[in-house]
Design an enzyme around this catalytic site. Structure first.
Site, PDB file in Angstrom:
ATOM      1  N   SER A  68     -12.534  -3.381  -8.630  1.00 64.69           N
ATOM      2  CA  SER A  68     -13.456  -3.995  -7.677  1.00 64.69           C
ATOM      3  C   SER A  68     -14.526  -4.757  -8.436  1.00 64.69           C
ATOM      4  O   SER A  68     -14.917  -4.366  -9.536  1.00 64.69           O
ATOM      5  CB  SER A  68     -14.110  -2.901  -6.833  1.00 64.69           C
ATOM      6  OG  SER A  68     -15.339  -3.355  -6.293  1.00 64.69           O
ATOM      7  N   GLU A 107      -0.488  -3.411  -1.087  1.00 59.85           N
ATOM      8  CA  GLU A 107      -1.159  -4.042   0.050  1.00 59.85           C
ATOM      9  C   GLU A 107      -0.676  -5.475   0.251  1.00 59.85           C
ATOM     10  O   GLU A 107      -0.465  -5.930   1.371  1.00 59.85           O
ATOM     11  CB  GLU A 107      -2.669  -4.024  -0.161  1.00 59.85           C
ATOM     12  CG  GLU A 107      -3.262  -2.628  -0.118  1.00 59.85           C
ATOM     13  CD  GLU A 107      -4.672  -2.613  -0.655  1.00 59.85           C
ATOM     14  OE1 GLU A 107      -5.581  -3.110   0.024  1.00 59.85           O
ATOM     15  OE2 GLU A 107      -4.878  -2.121  -1.781  1.00 59.85           O
ATOM     16  N   LYS A 123     -13.409   1.745  -8.821  1.00 56.16           N
ATOM     17  CA  LYS A 123     -12.244   1.527  -7.972  1.00 56.16           C
ATOM     18  C   LYS A 123     -10.959   1.257  -8.740  1.00 56.16           C
ATOM     19  O   LYS A 123     -10.942   0.623  -9.785  1.00 56.16           O
ATOM     20  CB  LYS A 123     -12.492   0.342  -7.011  1.00 56.16           C
ATOM     21  CG  LYS A 123     -13.483   0.639  -5.930  1.00 56.16           C
ATOM     22  CD  LYS A 123     -13.038   1.718  -4.949  1.00 56.16           C
ATOM     23  CE  LYS A 123     -11.929   1.256  -4.107  1.00 56.16           C
ATOM     24  NZ  LYS A 123     -12.134   0.923  -2.755  1.00 56.16           N
ATOM     25  N   HIS A 146       4.863  11.615  13.195  1.00 53.93           N
ATOM     26  CA  HIS A 146       3.546  11.275  13.765  1.00 53.93           C
ATOM     27  C   HIS A 146       2.438  11.370  12.713  1.00 53.93           C
ATOM     28  O   HIS A 146       1.276  11.571  13.050  1.00 53.93           O
ATOM     29  CB  HIS A 146       3.195  12.190  14.945  1.00 53.93           C
ATOM     30  CG  HIS A 146       4.288  12.311  15.957  1.00 53.93           C
ATOM     31  ND1 HIS A 146       4.388  11.503  17.061  1.00 53.93           N
ATOM     32  CD2 HIS A 146       5.372  13.139  16.009  1.00 53.93           C
ATOM     33  CE1 HIS A 146       5.468  11.840  17.761  1.00 53.93           C
ATOM     34  NE2 HIS A 146       6.093  12.821  17.134  1.00 53.93           N
TER      35      HIS A 146
END
Ligand code: ARG
Length: 501
Positions: free
Chosen positions: A280, A293, A286, A158
């Protein structure tokens, strides 16, 4: 004028432009040219064998097909807007190169059996390539697992800290999922190459004395499809490849999701290598895990490809319908995506640098030793139900006091623990993983056993992945398997008998 399209005799006029544009498929099926030419070579050989091509003409056709292969290979094949599909383009070009002789090769075949053969061969090769790429991702995981076999880390259910485990165990969990994918690809490939379809013609076989068995042998199939109507209508092999691809992509996506989590500052388990990170355009600080992804993102598309093909097939009457032309784009799309994703993700996995201290420091956090403490009470004679209750109450009390299990004394849970030699070890995460030393457990030795088992599979022919993983050198298991094959029916009977009252 109907060059490039393989019909037209019964039509007075050229097709409507919009209708033509809808039907043209060279943008997609040009990718199947190797398979198509292999089929054409086998077919020319068969025509020559039965005397429908003179030896000299056969030679001219063979060399013409070779010239076309070279043009395609070198990207200088002269595609035309008037080519309806790959088959039409090849015949048109063969006629340009060899004159009317080029029109003889169409005898005894249909685009219906031709395209089914092309796609089968393409899918089989794609499966082989995906197997290799998947194995490479498994190797990347195995290498990381080898280096971290005994590193403590929190294990989750979980997404809440549950019990300590080892990082090697966690990484190998992903590698074993991929092993099943290799098994599925192996199985899909075997069924794809089980049945050759050339000789099915449009739907009803041939009047010419061409031998389907010879096509099968020439093209590497194990046998011939038993039914011509099924042969031209069947796209199960493409669905199976897509299904294996979708399952593989789901596994890739679950791994990718974890990498994204690990790379977050909240988890901070690992840093993704610079070569597999991006920056970024506005936020100079970043460092984003884009490869993971994108791997996760492509999975949606790949699942969509499977659903697209199933949906195309579901309402089709026998036998060939032009809807089937829509079979190729989803297959190519899914395979292309995985061919990009798998190596990039393998590189990302290799590039991960894990923070050993942070992982070990949080392995016992969040009450992760509670199960061990309860099981310590069980070892001291307390029923598990009562032990669970008592540890739960202790955790709640510690919470009220602003403490955690980590800084508790195990004896706080009950005096029974004084009967144990080493009650303190019940709260020690290192001991927690060492205790879990059965096969499949996270104890470092078991992780190393798993790793050896996995490495053996990675080095064996992929066909082995079709069977279950089992301990190395388990000769007894081998024998048992052989016995089970011989007496499979008897075994099934036994099981049934046991179920009877
Ligand atoms: N381009 C077609 C396909 O991909 C080839 C078969 C066409 N057959 C036909 N009868 N129109 O499915």
């Amino acid at each position: 004028m109907s060059e490039g399209r393989l019909w037209g005799g019964r039509f007075a006029n050229a097709p409507d432009e919009a209708a033509w544009q809808l039907g043209v498929s060279t943008g997609v099926d040009r990718r199947l040219w190797r398979q198509d030419l292999a089929g054409s070579r086998a077919h020319a050989d068969e025509l020559a064998r039965v005397g429908l091509l003179e030896p000299a003409d056969h030679e001219a056709i063979r060399s013409g097909l070779s010239a076309i292969a070279t043009e395609l290979e070198e990207g200088r094949f002269p595609w035309r807007d008037t080519d309806e599909d790959l088959h039409g383009a090849v015949e048109r070009r063969l006629i340009e190169l060899r004159g009317d002789l080029g029109g003889r090769v169409r005898a005894g075949r249909s685009r219906n059996d031709q395209i089914a053969n092309d796609l089968r061969l393409w899918c089989a090769e794609a499966a082989t390539s995906l197997i290799t790429r998947t194995r490479e991702l498994q190797v990347a995981l195995a290498d990381q697992a080898e280096a971290t076999a005994d590193w403590l880390c929190p294990g989750y259910t979980h997404l809440q800290r549950a019990q300590p485990t080892t990082l090697g165990q966690h990484l190998l969990a992903h590698a074993w999922a991929l092993d099943r994918d290799v098994g599925r690809l192996v199985d899909a490939r075997a069924r794809t190459l089980a049945t050759s379809v050339l000789g099915a013609g449009a739907l009803s076989g041939l009047t010419l004395p061409l031998d389907p068995e010879r096509y099968a042998a020439a093209l590497g199939y194990a046998g011939v499809a038993p039914n011509a109507m099924d042969a031209v209508a069947d796209r199960d092999f493409a669905v199976e490849l897509l299904s294996a691809a979708a399952m593989l992509a789901v596994h890739v996506s679950r791994l990718a999701e974890e990498i994204v989590l690990w790379a977050s500052e909240e988890f901070a388990w690992a840093q993704v290598g610079e070569a597999f990170s991006t920056g970024s355009s506005i936020m100079p600080q970043k460092r984003n895990p884009d490869v993971a992804e994108l791997a996760r993102g492509k999975t949606g598309r790949i699942i969509g490809d499977l659903v697209a093909l199933l949906t195309t097939l579901k309402g089709l009457p026998l036998t060939y319908n032009r809807d089937l032309q829509e079979d190729k784009a989803p297959v190519l799309d899914a395979v292309d995506a995985l061919e990009l994703v798998l190596p990039a993700l393998a590189g990302t996995v290799t590039s991960l640098s894990f923070d050993r201290e942070r992982l070990a420091g949080s392995a016992a956090a969040g009450g992760a030793m509670a199960t061990d403490l309860a099981e310590g009470l069980v070892a001291a004679g307390v029923p598990f139900k009562a032990a669970h209750e008592r540890v739960g109450q202790l955790v709640a009390r510690l919470e009220r006091e602003g403490r955690t299990l980590e800084d508790a004394d195990p004896h706080e849970v009950g005096s029974e623990l004084f009967e144990l030699d080493d009650a303190a070890s019940l709260l020690d995460p290192e001991q927690a993983v060492a205790r879990r030393d059965a096969v499949l457990g996270p104890a470092p030795e078991r992780v190393r056993d798993q790793l050896a088992l996995l490495r053996a599979r990675l080095e064996a022919p992929p066909e082995q992945a079709s069977g279950p993983p089992r301990p190395l050198g388990d000769a007894q298991a081998d024998e048992a398997d052989a016995g089970a094959d011989a007496g499979a029916d008897a075994g099934a009977d036994d099981v049934n008998r046991r179920d009877q009252p």
